[in-house]
Scaffold this motif. Sequence first.
Motif, PDB file in Angstrom:
ATOM      1  N   SER A 204     -19.160  21.181  10.748  1.00 54.20           N
ATOM      2  CA  SER A 204     -19.657  20.963  12.664  1.00 54.20           C
ATOM      3  C   SER A 204     -18.971  22.306  12.790  1.00 54.20           C
ATOM      4  O   SER A 204     -20.439  22.773  13.793  1.00 54.20           O
ATOM      5  CB  SER A 204     -18.449  19.533  13.260  1.00 54.20           C
ATOM      6  N   GLU A 205     -19.018  23.113  12.300  1.00 49.19           N
ATOM      7  CA  GLU A 205     -18.100  24.302  13.570  1.00 49.19           C
ATOM      8  C   GLU A 205     -18.721  25.441  13.011  1.00 49.19           C
ATOM      9  O   GLU A 205     -19.551  25.814  13.717  1.00 49.19           O
ATOM     10  CB  GLU A 205     -16.655  25.049  13.059  1.00 49.19           C
ATOM     11  N   LYS A 206     -19.822  25.160  11.769  1.00 45.59           N
ATOM     12  CA  LYS A 206     -20.940  26.103  11.160  1.00 45.59           C
ATOM     13  C   LYS A 206     -22.006  25.869  11.573  1.00 45.59           C
ATOM     14  O   LYS A 206     -22.946  26.754  12.498  1.00 45.59           O
ATOM     15  CB  LYS A 206     -20.506  26.484   9.890  1.00 45.59           C
ATOM     16  N   LEU A 207     -22.453  24.390  12.035  1.00 41.75           N
ATOM     17  CA  LEU A 207     -23.566  24.066  12.082  1.00 41.75           C
ATOM     18  C   LEU A 207     -23.666  24.059  13.978  1.00 41.75           C
ATOM     19  O   LEU A 207     -25.238  24.332  14.403  1.00 41.75           O
ATOM     20  CB  LEU A 207     -23.361  22.753  11.967  1.00 41.75           C
ATOM     21  N   THR A 208     -22.770  23.803  15.015  1.00 41.90           N
ATOM     22  CA  THR A 208     -22.768  23.996  16.086  1.00 41.90           C
ATOM     23  C   THR A 208     -22.714  25.546  16.696  1.00 41.90           C
ATOM     24  O   THR A 208     -23.303  25.768  18.348  1.00 41.90           O
ATOM     25  CB  THR A 208     -21.123  23.554  17.183  1.00 41.90           C
ATOM     26  N   ALA A 209     -22.114  26.492  15.999  1.00 44.66           N
ATOM     27  CA  ALA A 209     -22.180  28.086  15.676  1.00 44.66           C
ATOM     28  C   ALA A 209     -23.632  28.425  15.759  1.00 44.66           C
ATOM     29  O   ALA A 209     -24.585  29.469  16.618  1.00 44.66           O
ATOM     30  CB  ALA A 209     -21.318  28.570  15.023  1.00 44.66           C
ATOM     31  N   GLU A 210     -24.797  27.694  15.277  1.00 46.60           N
ATOM     32  CA  GLU A 210     -25.579  28.277  13.892  1.00 46.60           C
ATOM     33  C   GLU A 210     -27.011  27.486  14.556  1.00 46.60           C
ATOM     34  O   GLU A 210     -27.848  27.958  15.222  1.00 46.60           O
ATOM     35  CB  GLU A 210     -26.315  28.162  12.988  1.00 46.60           C
ATOM     36  N   PHE A 211     -26.527  25.901  15.576  1.00 50.05           N
ATOM     37  CA  PHE A 211     -27.939  24.666  15.800  1.00 50.05           C
ATOM     38  C   PHE A 211     -27.541  24.434  17.487  1.00 50.05           C
ATOM     39  O   PHE A 211     -27.745  23.362  17.939  1.00 50.05           O
ATOM     40  CB  PHE A 211     -28.004  23.774  14.824  1.00 50.05           C
ATOM     41  N   GLY A 212     -25.489  25.214  17.913  1.00 45.55           N
ATOM     42  CA  GLY A 212     -25.698  24.459  19.003  1.00 45.55           C
ATOM     43  C   GLY A 212     -25.209  22.742  19.153  1.00 45.55           C
ATOM     44  O   GLY A 212     -24.779  22.244  18.001  1.00 45.55           O
ATOM     45  N   LYS A 213     -25.200  22.168  19.987  1.00 45.72           N
ATOM     46  CA  LYS A 213     -25.169  20.798  20.078  1.00 45.72           C
ATOM     47  C   LYS A 213     -25.433  19.816  19.397  1.00 45.72           C
ATOM     48  O   LYS A 213     -26.541  19.468  18.981  1.00 45.72           O
ATOM     49  CB  LYS A 213     -25.157  20.312  21.777  1.00 45.72           C
ATOM     50  N   GLY A 214     -24.990  18.747  19.194  1.00 44.51           N
ATOM     51  CA  GLY A 214     -25.559  17.835  18.368  1.00 44.51           C
ATOM     52  C   GLY A 214     -24.835  17.702  17.311  1.00 44.51           C
ATOM     53  O   GLY A 214     -25.339  16.589  16.628  1.00 44.51           O
ATOM     54  N   TYR A 215     -23.663  18.605  16.569  1.00 42.89           N
ATOM     55  CA  TYR A 215     -23.508  18.471  15.593  1.00 42.89           C
ATOM     56  C   TYR A 215     -21.595  18.407  15.654  1.00 42.89           C
ATOM     57  O   TYR A 215     -21.354  19.448  15.119  1.00 42.89           O
ATOM     58  CB  TYR A 215     -23.527  19.506  14.790  1.00 42.89           C
ATOM     59  N   SER A 216     -20.984  17.550  16.883  1.00 45.49           N
ATOM     60  CA  SER A 216     -19.783  17.295  16.507  1.00 45.49           C
ATOM     61  C   SER A 216     -19.407  16.677  15.715  1.00 45.49           C
ATOM     62  O   SER A 216     -20.390  15.682  14.586  1.00 45.49           O
ATOM     63  CB  SER A 216     -19.486  16.931  17.574  1.00 45.49           C
TER      64      SER A 216
END
Length: 326
Positions: A65-77
Motif C-alpha cells: 500500500s505504501e509503495k503503490l500510493t507513493a507511485e500511483f496516488g490514492k486508491g491503494y490503501s
Amino acid sequence: MNKELDNHFFENIRTLLRKAQETLVKQVNAVMVLTYFELGKQIVEQEQQGKDYADYGAFILSELSEKLTAEFGKGYSKRNLELIRKFYVTFKNAKSPISQSLSWTHYIHLMRIDDEKERTYYQNEAEQNNWSVRVLERQINSAAYHRLLISKGTTENDSRPQTDAPNPLGTLKDPYVLEFLDLKEQPNYSETQLEQAIIDRLEHFLLELGKGFTFVGRQVRFTFDEEHFRVDLVFYNRLLRCFVLIDLKIGKLKHQDLGQMQMYVNYYDRFVKTEDELPTIGIILCKDKKDAMVEITLPKDNKQIFASKYLLYLPKAEELKKLIEE
C-alpha cells in the motif's frame, strides 16, 4: 449577421460525445476489474508462497500500500488492497466468471454476499439486465433472491431462482417491496392512489415485478352479459408469453377477491389470448393475506392465480427474514 446554432446539429454532436464518454467509462471499468482480479491473484500467491494460507499477509499489504500510493496516488490503501484480494478469492472458482460489463463498485456489493448461489444470482441478473449499482444495491437490500425462492416454495439449499425459465413461480415474489411509491407516510390511501403511485413510478414497479414484463394498460375494461368489468393493471410477460393481470387490494384479502380474479383470468384465456400464448396469470397484490384462506379457495392444481403481500417500506434484514420465514 447573427446565426443560431442548429438544434438538430447540436443534439447529434452531443449524442456522439455522450456515447463516446459512456464507451470510455465502460472500457476503463472493464480494464480495472480485470486488473484488480490479477492483482488480487498475485497478492494471494505472494502471501501464501505455495502454502494453503498466509501468515504474514498483513505485512505485505501494508508495505504494498505504501509503495503503490507513493507511485500511483490514492486508491491503494490497505483496506482497498484487502478488497482486491477478497475479489480474487471470492471469484476465482465461481460458477459465473467475472464480467467486464460490471463495474468494480458492483463487485464490492456482490462480495458482501457470503452465499455463492445468492451472489451468482445477483451477478447474473445485474449483467443480463444492465443493472446500475444503485439498482443492484436495492435488489440486494430488498432480498429479491430470497423472495423468489419463497414464491417457488423452496429454500436456499434447493436451488437458485431461475427467472429466465417459462415458469410463473420463477418470476413472482412474495412479498413485493414497494418503498419507492412513497406511500408509507400516508396511512389512509385508497386503491386508486396506490394504482396512481404505481403508474407514476412504473419503471421502478416493472423492475420489482421481474424480467420480461411490459405494461399494457390500467383500468382495462371488458364487457359481457351487458356488465362492465375493469382490471386494475394489465401486463404482458414476453418470457412467459402470457398476460399478467394485477388487482390491488389495500385491505384484507377476501375469498371474493380470488373469485373475481378467477373470472378475469378466465375471460382473458377465452377471449383475449391467442392460441400460441400460455394461460393468463392473475396476481392479487394485497396489504394483508392469509395463506390458508388462499389455499382453501383456489384449486389444488392452481397455477394461474396468486396472492402476494406488498410492503410500502424497505424492512431491515431481521424483519425481512422473519417475514420470509412466515
